[in-house]
Design a protein around this motif. Sequence first.
Motif, PDB file in Angstrom:
ATOM      1  N   PHE A 129      -5.346   8.160  -1.592  1.00  0.00           N
ATOM      2  CA  PHE A 129      -4.991   8.033  -0.166  1.00  0.00           C
ATOM      3  C   PHE A 129      -6.159   7.426   0.620  1.00  0.00           C
ATOM      4  CE2 PHE A 129      -2.117  12.080  -0.430  1.00  0.00           C
ATOM      5  CZ  PHE A 129      -1.179  11.351  -1.129  1.00  0.00           C
ATOM      6  N   LEU A 130      -7.359   7.946   0.337  1.00  0.00           N
ATOM      7  CA  LEU A 130      -8.546   7.484   1.055  1.00  0.00           C
ATOM      8  C   LEU A 130      -8.777   6.000   0.836  1.00  0.00           C
ATOM      9  CD1 LEU A 130     -11.531   9.937   0.605  1.00  0.00           C
ATOM     10  CD2 LEU A 130     -10.764   8.831   2.692  1.00  0.00           C
ATOM     11  N   LEU A 159       0.821  -1.210   0.000  1.00  0.00           N
ATOM     12  CA  LEU A 159       0.000   0.000   0.000  1.00  0.00           C
ATOM     13  C   LEU A 159       0.862   1.270   0.000  1.00  0.00           C
ATOM     14  CD1 LEU A 159      -2.862  -1.075   2.439  1.00  0.00           C
ATOM     15  CD2 LEU A 159      -2.910  -0.996  -0.059  1.00  0.00           C
ATOM     16  N   TYR A 203      -6.586  -0.881   3.725  1.00  0.00           N
ATOM     17  CA  TYR A 203      -5.772  -1.350   4.852  1.00  0.00           C
ATOM     18  C   TYR A 203      -6.659  -1.826   5.998  1.00  0.00           C
ATOM     19  CZ  TYR A 203      -2.497  -1.456   8.718  1.00  0.00           C
ATOM     20  OH  TYR A 203      -1.760  -1.870   9.792  1.00  0.00           O
ATOM     21  N   LEU A 231      -6.625   3.789  -0.054  1.00  0.00           N
ATOM     22  CA  LEU A 231      -5.550   2.994   0.556  1.00  0.00           C
ATOM     23  C   LEU A 231      -5.841   2.719   2.027  1.00  0.00           C
ATOM     24  CD1 LEU A 231      -2.324   4.627  -0.957  1.00  0.00           C
ATOM     25  CD2 LEU A 231      -3.334   2.409  -1.518  1.00  0.00           C
ATOM     26  N   ILE A 232      -6.285   3.753   2.760  1.00  0.00           N
ATOM     27  CA  ILE A 232      -6.546   3.546   4.183  1.00  0.00           C
ATOM     28  C   ILE A 232      -7.728   2.603   4.382  1.00  0.00           C
ATOM     29  CG2 ILE A 232      -7.149   4.666   6.370  1.00  0.00           C
ATOM     30  CD1 ILE A 232      -5.699   7.095   5.541  1.00  0.00           C
ATOM     31  N   LEU A 233      -8.753   2.743   3.546  1.00  0.00           N
ATOM     32  CA  LEU A 233      -9.911   1.858   3.665  1.00  0.00           C
ATOM     33  C   LEU A 233      -9.500   0.411   3.391  1.00  0.00           C
ATOM     34  CD1 LEU A 233     -12.921   1.593   4.187  1.00  0.00           C
ATOM     35  CD2 LEU A 233     -13.312   1.909   1.736  1.00  0.00           C
ATOM     36  N   TRP A 277       1.118   4.457  -2.493  1.00  0.00           N
ATOM     37  CA  TRP A 277       1.072   5.810  -1.920  1.00  0.00           C
ATOM     38  C   TRP A 277       2.215   6.671  -2.468  1.00  0.00           C
ATOM     39  CZ3 TRP A 277       5.043   7.507   1.499  1.00  0.00           C
ATOM     40  CH2 TRP A 277       4.803   8.713   2.149  1.00  0.00           C
TER      41      TRP A 277
END
Lengths: 618, 91
Positions: free
Chosen positions: B69-70, B27, B76, B72-74, B31
Amino acid sequence: MDFIEQMPLLGAAMTATRIWTFGFVTITFMIYLYIGWKSRVTESGEFYVAGQGVPAIANGAATAADWMSAASFISMAGLISGLGSDGSVFLLGWTGGYVLLAMLLAPYLRKFGQYTVPDFVAKRYYSETARIVAAVCAVFISITYVAGQMRGVGIVFARFLEVETWQGVVLGMIIVGVFAVLGGMKGITWTQVVQFFVLIAAFLIPTFALSGMLTDSSVPQIGFTTGDIAEKVNLIQEDLGFSSYTQPFTNYDMANVFFIMFALMAGTAGLPHVIVRFYTVANVRAARYSAFWALLFICLLYTSAPVLAMFARYSILNTLEGARIGEVTKSDDDVSYIPVYRVDEEGKEVPIQWVDTWQKTGLITIDDKNKDGILSLKNVDGNFDEVKIDKDILVLATPEIAQLSPWVVAIVATGGLAAALSTAAGLLLVISSSMAHDLYVHFFEPNASEPRRLFIARIMIIGAILVAGYFGIAPPGFIGEVVAFAFGLAAASFFPIIFLGIFDKRMNRQGATSGMIVGILFTAIYIILCRSDRVLGFDEPLMTPWFQGSSWIPNGLRPEGVGAIGLALNFIVAITISRLTPPPPPEVQDLVESVRVPRGSHAPEAHFDETDAEADNP
Amino acid sequence: MSSPPPSSRPEPKVAYWRQNLMVISVLLTIWAFVAFGCSIFFIEWLNQFQIGNLPLGFWFAQQGSMYVFLVLILVYALVMDYLDRKHDVKE
């Protein structure tokens, strides 16, 4: 004559705005105070980490409000508007850090638990010296930051309620004081959730309106992409001798964009008031989702800001270039300003009211250098030739520029206050917790009773409010510079040692301490030397930026980006020294094993104390 | 599986941690590619293409990267939910 005829109109518009602003500000402040009162607390756990029962989505909203300060709300769009494509250093620097935070720091710190970032540093590096260093950094970073917020509060009040700046600052201090002193983190959290909705509505309403006016979509993110504003702005920019708006590396060179963006990202992930929010959720899983919600809420503003920036740039260029300049005029309250007019299709002169209004605050100044009675925005050394517009007014002035109703102007002012107050509150809590919990109670009264601890925390928060208020009223010249300083320091100190503390089991006290010291000193010294004219009051900076004139970074390494180098030095020194010295004791290695696994973080209702980190299982 | 008593050494969760590291590496590579690649190093090259009426590189720098970015965090958070269950370390 013109002036006398317009006065009633101008007066009426101003009064309506003032009444609306007064109404909105009163209502929202009553709500904040009510929440502060409702969530008053009686325990340190509630005071510092809101009892660790905050739901992920609420914590996301609170983090977003905490994080988006007066700088994000009021200044960022103006900065981007001036920087064009290179403005993305702020957009990506300040959002990209959440990816690092979500994957590299937040879940593990939540598993560790406790109250503050220095708690983690002290336990992980089995060193009370490390606790002191971390607590002092946290206080320094937060004080410099909070002073700017209080200043923002003062300016918004001064402009929209027409009180003196110091009166605005004092009013802000009282409001923050009530909800922070009574409710601690619990009060702050729920107030911030409300403040988030206030600030995001305030930002989106004029942006949606502007998008609807200038493009065929009122969703700004869509209008931005499908509309033809970009082409139009690029054309006007080129006509006036500016480089095209969408052209990269016109203000910063590529290397500086990279370094600044990276320093802002790592700084975001290392800022103590953001990190500490992840201590307040129920468990590790909630910490991960909370980072997602936080970034989602932040992106509502951050993906709209560049749109607002470009639309505002277009409106300003389009309206002001070639406008007629009138004679110097005195307003009701004896402030002189120069009226400007736009000639409409029927040849009638229409006053451009927002320019007059902002001239009275001194944030727009007009100077008809060639005395031809026509305003020229031609590029002279990167500025408009005959008008100076302060970047900070862009967001606050946009509703007026777009001629939206007075209630929109009022709600934007209310949003600016919400942004500044929510961030101020979060920072004050970090200052209070570092002073009260990490320094005073820990070293002087380790056996203090629960009421005594709360009492000290509250005294410290009052002290912090007074200091912040003082800086807000009498700001030292360097506040703006120090924000870059705060990010650089956070990037060069907290980020690497927390990261290594989790991911490198072999990292020991010697490595972390020397890495932190080298990182902080290098970053601080570089910034101070390059900015000694502003920070220390010298006539000229003591040092010119490094690598100036080199082919890869022609303008020299800007101090805002030096945190990235400080961070790299921190990593290199920490890893080298740790491998030359003995490994950390087994119980610390066990602590590292335990923070890597979600199971066993404290249940929200569990009471815990200083020794709980080792006894980590329920 | 029950938690060990507070006094005993925690049992290292090697496989769980290794998979966590792998997820993070993948991830964060995306990024870095989007944030530094698309928005800085290749921005001028990307600007020859258009998305809507905007140059593509400019769009990445001021909009697109943030959407990535959003996501990627979701991703993760969702993947870690799965790993937590698989390795029985969920709370």
